[in-house]
Write a protein that holds these residues in place. Structure first.
Motif, mmCIF file in Angstrom:
data_model
loop_
_atom_site.group_PDB
_atom_site.id
_atom_site.type_symbol
_atom_site.label_atom_id
_atom_site.label_comp_id
_atom_site.label_asym_id
_atom_site.label_seq_id
_atom_site.Cartn_x
_atom_site.Cartn_y
_atom_site.Cartn_z
ATOM 1 N N TYR A 15 -27.727 -152.568 -27.520
ATOM 2 C CA TYR A 15 -28.494 -152.386 -27.957
ATOM 3 C C TYR A 15 -29.501 -152.896 -29.355
ATOM 4 O O TYR A 15 -30.576 -154.175 -29.600
ATOM 5 N N SER B 178 -27.220 -145.267 -24.048
ATOM 6 C CA SER B 178 -27.070 -146.233 -24.748
ATOM 7 C C SER B 178 -24.907 -146.613 -25.069
ATOM 8 O O SER B 178 -24.448 -147.354 -25.429
ATOM 9 N N SER C 60 -36.578 -153.112 -24.028
ATOM 10 C CA SER C 60 -36.435 -153.484 -25.042
ATOM 11 C C SER C 60 -37.261 -154.555 -25.775
ATOM 12 O O SER C 60 -37.497 -156.164 -25.388
ATOM 13 N N ASP D 151 -31.685 -146.873 -27.403
ATOM 14 C CA ASP D 151 -31.709 -146.897 -26.057
ATOM 15 C C ASP D 151 -33.002 -146.344 -26.097
ATOM 16 O O ASP D 151 -34.735 -145.819 -25.664
#
Lengths: 558, 313, 131
Positions: free
Chosen positions: A119, C65, A209, C15
């Motif tokens: 991430y 995540s 994202s 996440d």
């Protein structure tokens, strides 16, 4: 498609069958449900006959593979000529650990690489950024600099294998690192092949994202189109994605419509910039989901090819390659269960088969432990073997588009296309994809479908084997992958060392040049390449862009 | 309750939050604390923000709060969202836009459902304003539910009422009902980077021309692009100007008086309803009356008379 | 006036998978609760501060995540520091059994794994929320 007289004969016979055989049978044995639908909600009849596809013209609407309308395939031979690439999405922990997994997969027969990033990397943060706390390496590999990229592909010949990288917000920077690494390996950039996902529109819609707002993000994407078409001709600079839209809860129709609409938005934006459609279109690629409704998925893939070819032609594309819908598929992660995980092997098999019969160019199959953790070695091997068994043992690849001509499949393909155009109209009414995103249109559609699906499962209207039916009261006990905690410290140390040992003056110069260029409208790729080659980190490079472009804040839709 | 009240007066976040919950749930004890804090209110500038859904109220409030913080002022924010009449639940999402202020100790944000109240507010709004005021907040921003046309209630509780419009969104300026025109102390044309903004402002100004009386204050129109922070300092100035105007013209007291009146009425109403409907004695009686009214054996007026007679005895 | 159960649905960390959080938020609303959803990218500090101001009865943490052990722990620790011990903390996402047990020892009341129905979550909250 059929002779008038023959057709009316069939119609008469079918009506008789309906009245006599079918309805009679129903009286004694009612059907299991009042209504049969695809997962998208399209009504499905008991039987499809030539009548259902009579309106189609074989040559115009169905045709031959490798030619317009491309319904049956983009190449004349499809899997007879080349089996799809077996490309397993993969990554966790440090670059060393992921490199090891890549070698494992290649050893066991995968034919293309696919990188999953963690991430912090997806958001353009280095491992030592405060936001990265607890997130290092957990859902992908951490890449904070060119150094990590070098380790990640250690021992892998980048001129012999193609790599797909699932990266969006900072895609240009990661791509630059890949290019720089290949050059370090002695491989010129016109020899490397691969894909960057680089599809920001679906980030706003589903995967989330994103970093920068739409306008500068599009600018960066078209910079990559331009740079790629000139200097990295074997690279797919975008993978226009529906997978994530589907995972967020959309139906197959929505997945198809939204993905294609996104694609057309990119094409138009590039053309507005002055790029010639035939210069960049051949390197656009797509990424779809393969979900549970076997035939609907196959119809979806076929419809995708036909719609894309038509629309691209309408936009003025002349080269046949510009009309090809080339796609990678991943089996649907959201359908896999934590309970009785071995069942997932079966689900993935069916989903993979649908993708193959739908004509995918590349495929990732999920591992059985999808709902629990990242794939263990054993689980990922089974997933890979699934593809190999389909390819080598099932003979489905003996002929092109084997389901072509099925009354149901041709009807369903056509029906899905119809539904997609309805969505195209609505999106246009809203002013296009970006205004629709700002109005929350896609997000609302997706949230509705997701909620409806959950209600159906909760109310037992939709069965999930092992979860709401055929349950077992056993603890879930398969070995799962654990990400080594030490990796985070190793990575942070590596970053510290990097920042100490590099030529910091050079880094600053490169970052300043990038900032200036970002404020103007030059193509940013050369500037980004200079930064990464000087070993500026991902975070440092993205921070410059964040400064200039700002950060995106999403509207909230339930 | 004394302790809770004294903590509220000191500005303790947890206590403020707790007391708000107690008044919202109509707890018997809350009244004791509320009695103590009342004389410590009157300092906060209460600003009501109303406008259709999609007009950007939340973002605007966020930017206003930031602006006030830069001036060194403390801010209380109340975001109100509709409670579902069917389920009684609510999705309270106003704070999403303001989460960057979540950890600023000079800002207190509370999300509330209408819980059956009409008019875009919640019945507990007066209490919440008093609590935030008494806890030391310089400015209290109240975001009403964005239904657009029916939110005249906001004027009962705010010192300054902002009406937020967006060019091209909702009805054209002409179609805005008279009520909305009257309640605005400041008009905000948000998303002013959209096409049609000049026209929207012109239409507003011409409507204001029509209703303007010489010598009276003319409602200002401010253009903002909230998500970029543009126009916000001008807006804050206009809001502050309005407060100065109220004070100079001795109108603040009159405004506040209206609020206290509405507050008193609301508390009486609440207590009465609670007494009638929650008191176990009368509950069965009410159900019985409703049954008879449904079967046309009695009419609602007679039923009400019976209840009131019984209560006043 | 009845008391409503107030729930904070939060996504800690980076996440971005919000399908579940949104579905749960909506389901809880349909069950008559007041739900505060604060969107993506919340730090533990933001989550706890929000919980204090909103005086919530329940915090639902959603994380897919893999960062759950760190971030859920931070939330529980901060809650204790602020004296919010009676808030019911529940979680969901991609959380293996073993980690779920660890989380429960830390103070997370329940971890709702994949396959949990929304009705189960609603029932659990109703049963375990402090009166």
């Amino acid at each position: 498609m059929f002779d008038e007289k023959e057709l009316s004969g069939i119609k008469k016979a079918r009506e008789e069958w309906e009245e006599k055989s079918y309805k009679e049978y129903l009286k004694k044995h009612p059907e299991r449900k009042k209504r049969f639908t695809t997962l998208s909600g399209l009504d499905v009849k008991a039987l499809y006959t030539p009548e259902d596809i009579a309106h189609l013209d074989y040559l115009k609407d169905i045709g031959f593979p490798g030619m317009e309308p491309f319904l049956r395939g983009i190449h004349a031979t499809m899997h007879r000529g080349r089996i799809w690439t077996m490309r397993m999405f993969s990554g966790f922990g440090t670059a060393e650990e992921t490199n090891k997994r890549y070698h494992y997969l290649l050893e066991h027969g995968e034919t293309g690489l696919s990188v999953a990033f963690d991430y912090p990397t997806l958001y353009g943060y280095d491992t030592d950024h405060p936001f990265a706390r607890g997130e290092f390496g957990k859902c992908g590999v951490a890449v904070s600099s060119l150094k990590d990229m070098e380790i990640l592909f250690d021992g892998i010949p980048l001129d012999k294998i193609t790599t797909s990288m699932t990266i969006n917000g900072p895609a240009a920077v990661i791509w630059a690192m890949y290019i720089a690494n290949a050059e370090r390996q002695g491989i010129p950039k016109d020899k490397i092949g691969g894909t960057i996902q680089n599809d920001i529109l679906k980030e706003y819609i589903a995967q989330k994202s994103f970093i920068f707002p739409p306008e500068p993000s599009l600018r960066l994407i078209i910079d990559t189109f331009e740079y790629g078409s000139k200097y990295v001709p074997k690279w797919n600079t975008i993978s226009i994605s529906g997978y994530h839209i589907r995972e967020a809860g959309s139906t197959a129709v929505q997945e198809l419509a939204f993905t294609l609409a996104d694609g057309l938005t990119y094409v138009k934006a590039a053309m507005e910039r002055g790029l010639k459609i035939d210069d960049f279109a051949p390197r656009l690629s797509f990424f779809f989901n393969s979900h549970n409704d076997f035939f609907e998925e196959i119809a979806k893939f076929r419809a995708a090819r036909r719609i894309w070819a038509r629309e691209m032609k309408n936009l003025g594309a002349k080269k046949p390659r510009s009309l090809w819908m080339r796609f990678h598929t991943q089996t649907a992660g959201c359908t896999l269960t934590a309970q009785q995980p071995e069942n997932n092997i079966v689900r993935v098999t069916l989903q993979a088969l649908a993708a193959v019969l739908g004509g995918t160019q590349s495929l990732h199959t999920n591992s059985m432990d999808e709902a629990l953790a990242l794939p263990s070695e054993k689980a990922v091997l089974i997933a890979l073997r699934t593809q190999q068994i389909i390819a080598e043992e099932s003979n489905v690849t003996n002929t092109v588009d084997p389901l072509g001509g099925s009354y149901y499949i041709e009807w369903l393909t056509d029906k899905m296309e119809e539904e997609v155009y309805k969505y195209f109209d609505r999106i246009e009414q809203l002013g296009g994809v970006i205004p629709a995103i700002e109005k929350g249109f896609f997000q609302r559609e997706i949230a509705e479908s997701a909620y409806r699906y959950q209600r159906e499962v909760d109310e037992m209207k939709r069965v999930v084997v092992g979860v709401n039916k055929y349950q077992l009261d056993e603890p879930i006990s398969i070995p799962i992958l654990k990400v080594d905690e030490k990796g985070e410290r190793i990575q942070i140390e590596r970053l510290k060392k990097l920042r100490r040992e590099r030529d910091n003056a050079k880094v600053e110069k490169a970052l300043n040049a990038l900032r200036k260029a970002a404020e103007g409208d030059e193509n940013l790729m050369p500037y980004i390449l200079d930064c990464v080659k000087a070993y500026a980190t991902l975070g440092e490079t993205c921070d410059v862009l964040r400064e200039v472009f700002g950060e995106y804040k999403e509207p909230i839709i339930y | 309750m004394r302790e809770l009240a004294s903590k509220v007066l000191k500005g303790d976040t947890r206590s403020v939050a707790r007391l708000i919950t107690l008044v919202e749930n109509n707890s018997r004890n809350a009244a004791n604390a509320m009695k103590i804090i009342h004389k410590h209110t009157g300092n906060a500038h209460v600003v009501g923000v109303t406008g259709v859904m999609g007009s950007g109220k939340s973002t605007l409030i966020y930017e206003l709060a930031r602006g006030y913080r830069k001036q060194g002022k403390t801010v209380g924010i109340v975001g109100i969202d509709p409670t579902s009449p069917f389920t009684g639940g609510a999705l309270l999402g106003d704070r999403i836009r303001m989460q960057e202020l979540a950890c600023d100790s000079g800002v207190f944000i509370r999300s509330m459902g209408t819980r059956g109240a009409l008019g875009g507010l919640t019945g507990a709004i007066f209490d919440v304003i008093e609590i935030l005021d008494a806890s030391g907040k310089d400015v209290v921003l109240v975001e009403t539910v964005g239904v657009g046309q029916g939110e005249v209630d906001v004027v009962k509780m705010a010192d300054t009422t902002l009406v937020v419009l967006v060019p091209g969104l909702g009805d054209s300026i002409q179609a805005i009902k008279a009520g909305i025109m009257e309640i605005a102390d400041v008009f905000v044309v948000n998303k002013a980077d959209r096409p049609g903004v000049d026209r929207a402002v012109a239409e507003l100004e011409s409507m204001l021309d029509l209703k303007h009386v010489e010598g009276e204050r003319r409602t200002p129109v401010v253009k903002t692009v909230a998500r970029k922070g543009e126009g916000v300092s001008e807006l804050i100035q206009k809001i502050d100007n309005h407060m100065n105007y109220l004070k100079e013209q001795n109108l603040l007291e009159l405004r506040r008086r209206k609020r206290y009146e509405a507050e008193l009425v609301e508390i009486i109403r609440r207590e009465l309803m609670s007494y009638i409907f929650d008191e176990k004695r009368l509950k069965g009686k009410i159900d019985d009356l409703v049954d008879r009214i449904s079967m046309k054996k009695m009419d609602p007026y007679t039923g009400a008379e019976e209840v009131l007679e019984r209560m006043l005895r | 006036m009845e008391r409503k159960i107030r729930v904070l649905v939060a996504k800690p960390g980076l996440d971005g998978h919000d399908r579940g959080a949104k579905v749960v938020a909506r389901a809880l609303r349909d069950a008559g609760m007041e739900v505060i959803y604060t969107g993506l990218h919340q730090t533990p500090e933001m989550i706890v501060e929000t919980a204090v101001q909103e005086d919530v009865d329940v915090i639902g943490l959603s994380l897919l995540s893999g960062a759950h052990l760190t971030l859920f722990r931070d939330v529980v620790t901060l809650l204790k520091k602020r004296g919010m011990d009676d808030v019911l903390v529940v979680g969901g996402g991609v959380i293996p059994e073993e980690d779920a047990s660890k989380l429960k020892k830390m103070g997370v009341a329940e971890v709702f794994g994949p396959g949990t129905t929304t009705d189960e979550i609603i029932e659990f909250i109703r049963k375990n929320v402090k009166k």
